[in-house]
Scaffold this active site. Sequence first.
Site, PDB file in Angstrom:
ATOM      1  N   ILE A 101      -2.876  -4.565  -3.002  1.00  0.00           N
ATOM      2  CA  ILE A 101      -4.080  -4.583  -2.173  1.00  0.00           C
ATOM      3  C   ILE A 101      -3.847  -5.452  -0.933  1.00  0.00           C
ATOM      4  CG2 ILE A 101      -5.041  -6.483  -3.561  1.00  0.00           C
ATOM      5  CD1 ILE A 101      -7.856  -5.291  -3.027  1.00  0.00           C
ATOM      6  N   CYS A 102      -4.560  -5.124   0.146  1.00  0.00           N
ATOM      7  CA  CYS A 102      -4.603  -5.922   1.367  1.00  0.00           C
ATOM      8  C   CYS A 102      -3.252  -5.891   2.078  1.00  0.00           C
ATOM      9  CB  CYS A 102      -5.078  -7.338   1.015  1.00  0.00           C
ATOM     10  SG  CYS A 102      -5.527  -8.373   2.413  1.00  0.00           S
ATOM     11  N   ALA A 103      -2.584  -7.016   2.221  1.00  0.00           N
ATOM     12  CA  ALA A 103      -1.273  -7.057   2.869  1.00  0.00           C
ATOM     13  C   ALA A 103      -0.136  -6.781   1.899  1.00  0.00           C
ATOM     14  CB  ALA A 103      -1.063  -8.419   3.535  1.00  0.00           C
TER      15      ALA A 103
END
Length: 179
Positions: A101-103
Amino acid sequence: MATVLVPLAQGCEELEAVTIIDLLRRAGIEVISAGLDDQPVRASRGTVLIPDTDLDSALQQEFDMLVLPGGLPGADHLDKDPRIQSLVKAMATKDKYIAAICAAPKVLVSSGVLENKKATAYPGVLDALGRAAEAEAVVQDGKVITSRGPGTAMDFALKLIEVLVGKAKCDEVEAGLVR
């Protein structure tokens, strides 16, 4: 019982890490949080997290799923850790679930796991690596599941529950959250 490893790197996004761990445990899934070393983890907003164990100890067992929380510089630390890179590749070879998730999807790009797969990430992360990102909050392509960021952490965790233990358990956990 399904088993999940959540590596915690210094500077990880605490909202993502805690949401993933909490919701999966509510579903009766065995979750092991593992620090890259044996120190408490200071997350991106200063929250201190105490992992269940260190990564070297956790790697002594097999897992059904690997989940990488994002946040910076946490995702960079995961990406640069050769144990994480090896684990991602091994999980893919064994046809196990890999989620980020995210970066953190950047780790999947550098390991080669996102080759020919649809994925999403925090805006700009995949673009910077020459990859197009899907617009959906959560994207599943085979055994690879990705999500956009802190605001999608709950949807992401619920998707992980669904693929590991089924829609009925996912619905039960979601009902208890009073969303």
